[in-house]
Design a protein around this motif. Structure first.
Motif, PDB file in Angstrom:
ATOM      1  N   UNK A  82     -25.748  51.885  24.732  1.00  0.00           N
ATOM      2  CA  UNK A  82     -24.474  52.455  23.780  1.00  0.00           C
ATOM      3  C   UNK A  82     -25.093  52.851  22.740  1.00  0.00           C
ATOM      4  N   UNK A  83     -24.361  53.736  22.425  1.00  0.00           N
ATOM      5  CA  UNK A  83     -24.764  54.755  20.562  1.00  0.00           C
ATOM      6  C   UNK A  83     -25.135  53.336  19.795  1.00  0.00           C
ATOM      7  N   UNK A  84     -23.901  52.056  20.066  1.00  0.00           N
ATOM      8  CA  UNK A  84     -23.656  51.803  18.444  1.00  0.00           C
ATOM      9  C   UNK A  84     -23.939  50.464  19.556  1.00  0.00           C
ATOM     10  N   UNK A  85     -25.024  49.886  20.531  1.00  0.00           N
ATOM     11  CA  UNK A  85     -25.006  48.263  20.432  1.00  0.00           C
ATOM     12  C   UNK A  85     -25.774  48.331  21.946  1.00  0.00           C
ATOM     13  N   UNK A  86     -26.620  47.512  22.002  1.00  0.00           N
ATOM     14  CA  UNK A  86     -27.469  46.944  23.311  1.00  0.00           C
ATOM     15  C   UNK A  86     -26.650  45.328  23.890  1.00  0.00           C
TER      16      UNK A  86
END
Length: 343
Positions: A82-86
């Motif tokens: 995601x744009x925030x985490x893997x």
């Protein structure tokens, strides 16, 4: 972190949770961690003088005496970006067992504080890896925490522990202790092993209580969300006996009923060892919870407070077991609590 003042060697893990730290992302070779959960002797309740005598092997005192090991945090397949985490599939080692789970690692420059998530009851026959607490996994990773959601033994890709259910699922306590040790010893630059919290929901809230009294100092703070009773016999009477669960007869055949063997049942309740709690604890419970009565949390908070512990109880008017309209607001409270103690 406080555990370093107790016993945190950089080598080893325990009985049922395996997380290796090599994996598809080219991570470094894993290191290991161990912790002895108590000083020698019987961890007796309410500050009583410890005794060197034997303890029931199925009990919290037995877990307190054990040298817990957690190691081999291994990142496997990338499940999502995601744009925030893997999001990764992971495994780790706990006391000779491999335990699976998922891990969300925030994007950006670490190291990030870490949270171990302990999910509620889901039938192991239908459970899939990472199934529990999906909203919390996502939100906390977006908030800048490495999130390790353990599957527990007997779930998903974890190893089997055939006696776990009849032994009141105390193995799950070992699994979250091992998860913290695996995080601490992983050697990964994204993970700050000196800042680790614990967050459990429903059955996982009971696991939180157990882990805190078995391994004081391992975590920096903990949250129990709509937890089960801290007295296992109440959980059996509430959830299993009315449904005619055949496991009840097996449990009572092996360990006796509370009337026949009260010492055993005292030994598996974390309230018996409330004096061992060292971490700040937040308990959140809806007043309309018809799965886990809020009275259970009120009793736990009362006993811990009477032992002089830092416990906050938030009863949320009108909310049920999973929280609905108030979930986001209560997660604001949860994140603020962890920020005070892990940031």
């Amino acid at each position: 972190m406080r555990l370093r003042g107790i016993a945190c060697a950089a080598a080893g893990l325990l009985l049922a949770v395996t997380l290796g730290c090599t994996g598809g992302d080219g991570s470094a070779a894993p290191s290991t961690g161990t912790v002895t959960a108590s000083t020698p002797g019987d961890p007796s309740p309410r500050g009583a003088t410890p005794s060197p005598g034997p303890v029931d092997p199925v009990s919290l005192p037995a877990l307190m005496r054990r040298e817990h090991t957690g190691s081999g945090l291994r990142l496997g397949e990338v499940l999502d970006r995601t744009s925030a985490y893997t999001r990764y599939a992971v495994t780790y080692e706990v006391n000779g067992l491999t335990v699976s789970g998922i891990m969300n690692i925030p994007r950006g420059e670490g190291p990030f504080p870490a949270l171990v998530l302990a999910h509620g009851y889901i039938d192991p026959d239908t459970y899939f890896s990472g199934q529990g607490m999906p909203r919390e996994q996502d939100r906390l990773a977006r908030g800048g925490y490495v999130v390790l959601h353990t599957d527990y033994r007997n779930h998903a890709r974890s190893d089997d522990d055939p006696d776990n259910d009849v032994n009141l699922r105390l193995g799950y306590t070992e699994d979250v202790i091992g998860a913290a040790l695996a995080l601490r010893g992983s050697g990964r630059p994204e993970i700050d092993g000196d800042r680790i919290g614990l967050f459990g929901r429903s059955m996982g809230g009971g696991v939180v209580y157990n882990a805190l009294v078995v391994a004081p100092g391992l975590f920096d703070a903990a949250v129990a969300y709509a937890p089960v009773s801290a007295r296992p016999q109440e959980n059996i009477d509430h959830f299993q006996r009315p449904d005619g669960d055949p496991l009840v007869a097996r449990i009572e055949e092996r360990h006796g009923t509370p009337e026949e063997n009260p010492a055993f049942w005292r030994g598996v309740s974390p309230l018996t060892y409330a004096d061992r709690l060292t971490e700040p604890l937040l308990i959140q419970h809806g007043t309309a919870d018809d799965t886990c009565p809020a009275a259970w949390s009120r009793e736990a908070a009362r006993v811990f407070r009477e032992a002089g512990k830092d416990v906050e109880l938030r009863t949320v008017a009108g909310e049920g077991h999973t929280f609905g309209a108030r979930w986001a607001a209560e997660m604001d409270v949860t994140e603020a609590f962890f920020a005070r103690h892990l940031r």
